[in-house]
Design an enzyme around this catalytic site. Structure first.
Site, mmCIF file in Angstrom:
data_model
loop_
_atom_site.group_PDB
_atom_site.id
_atom_site.type_symbol
_atom_site.label_atom_id
_atom_site.label_comp_id
_atom_site.label_asym_id
_atom_site.label_seq_id
_atom_site.Cartn_x
_atom_site.Cartn_y
_atom_site.Cartn_z
ATOM 1 N N ALA A 186 0.818 -1.208 0.000
ATOM 2 C CA ALA A 186 0.000 0.000 0.000
ATOM 3 C C ALA A 186 0.852 1.258 0.000
ATOM 4 O O ALA A 186 0.426 2.305 0.477
ATOM 5 C CB ALA A 186 -0.921 -0.016 1.225
ATOM 6 N N ASN A 206 2.830 -2.569 7.648
ATOM 7 C CA ASN A 206 3.702 -3.310 6.743
ATOM 8 C C ASN A 206 4.372 -2.353 5.764
ATOM 9 O O ASN A 206 5.462 -2.624 5.256
ATOM 10 C CB ASN A 206 2.897 -4.365 5.989
ATOM 11 C CG ASN A 206 2.479 -5.508 6.900
ATOM 12 O OD1 ASN A 206 3.306 -6.115 7.565
ATOM 13 N ND2 ASN A 206 1.196 -5.793 6.944
ATOM 14 N N HIS A 232 -0.458 7.578 3.784
ATOM 15 C CA HIS A 232 0.957 7.440 4.134
ATOM 16 C C HIS A 232 1.756 8.529 3.425
ATOM 17 O O HIS A 232 1.640 8.692 2.203
ATOM 18 C CB HIS A 232 1.493 6.069 3.700
ATOM 19 C CG HIS A 232 0.666 4.921 4.179
ATOM 20 N ND1 HIS A 232 0.616 4.527 5.495
ATOM 21 C CD2 HIS A 232 -0.161 4.081 3.496
ATOM 22 C CE1 HIS A 232 -0.195 3.489 5.611
ATOM 23 N NE2 HIS A 232 -0.684 3.206 4.419
#
Length: 270
Positions: A123, A191, A221
């Site tokens: 992601a 992750n 993010h």
């Protein structure tokens, strides 16, 4: 690497289920041959209607059936899948990248057996640029993750520190530290930070902030890299998976793209 490769998937949830359906629909050079899940009956229901139903096997037995073993299961069973795949010299593709950080002995073991560990972007974005910058001098790498509070619920770090994210009414930082500690405290959430650390300057030097933010609807993010070759600032906003808000819809697509790259004649990016 060209020619057909067989694929086995451990876990049929938000990531593994989507990946299995995509492979069954047809991907050149790849063939799904086996799946595993903690609940075999649920696994059977998941593959009903497949054009070429894969075998349902145990997690450790995945490596007996395929060239590529994809881990898409809870981090708690990571070792069962990883150790068997590496012992058999398979290509191992983990989605629980955070679980790899405290188990770097698996990399040394893979050198012995001829296995490969291929970490997908997941992601995140910009790992090619981070990896390139890390060939030179890098001063710092940071990642800030903002998620709707429900997407952080149940993380071991929050339970240990008595933090109730569902009671958050404004953007609140719930963790600040390095990637190694972030992966340990939030195994289902960061992750991305582990992948960033492996691509760049390592988990001890990669700094992480995690925010519970009721004002966002997407898992967001932001990466900042200060390097001799470049200054990077990158942001990605991922739509959370309906099955599991802790992961983004783009994650299984990233793994699929990673698998395509293992057989494709033309591969774009490093």
């Amino acid at each position: 690497m060209t020619g057909e490769l067989t694929v086995a998937i451990g876990g049929l949830g938000a990531i593994g289920g989507h990946l299995a359906r995509a492979l069954d629909a047809g991907v050149e050079g790849l063939r799904l041959v086996a799946v595993a899940a903690r609940d075999p009956e649920k696994a059977q229901r998941s593959i009903e209607g497949f054009r070429a139903p894969p075998a349902i096997v145990s997690l450790p037995d995945l490596a007996e059936h395929a060239d590529i073993v994809v881990e898409a299961a809870p981090a708690a069973v990571f070792e069962q899948i990883a150790e068997a795949a590496i012992a058999r010299g398979r290509i191992f593709v983990p989605s629980s990248v955070g679980a790899l950080l405290p188990r770097m002995h698996l990399v040394a073991r893979a050198r012995e057996t001829g296995a490969r560990i291929v970490v997908p972007t997941g992601a995140l974005l910009g790992l090619d640029a981070v990896r390139a910058a890390a060939e030179g001098r890098v001063e710092s790498v940071t990642i800030q993750t903002r998620k709707p509070p429900r997407g952080l619920e149940g993380a071991p770090y929050l339970i240990e520190h008595g933090i109730n994210v569902l009671g958050i009414t404004e953007p609140t930082i719930v963790f600040k530290g390095n990637a190694f500690d972030a992966a340990k405290g939030f195994p289902a959430n960061v992750n991305v930070a582990a992948a960033l650390a492996l691509a760049g300057i390592g988990p001890e030097r990669t700094m992480v902030e995690i925010w519970g933010d009721p004002t966002v609807t997407r898992n967001t993010h932001t990466i900042q890299v200060e390097a001799e070759a470049a200054r990077l600032t990158m942001t990605i906003e991922n739509v959370p998976s309906e099955e599991n808000p802790r992961t983004g819809r783009i994650t299984p697509l990233s793994i699929l793209a990673c698998l395509r790259g293992l057989t494709s004649t033309l591969k774009v990016g490093s």
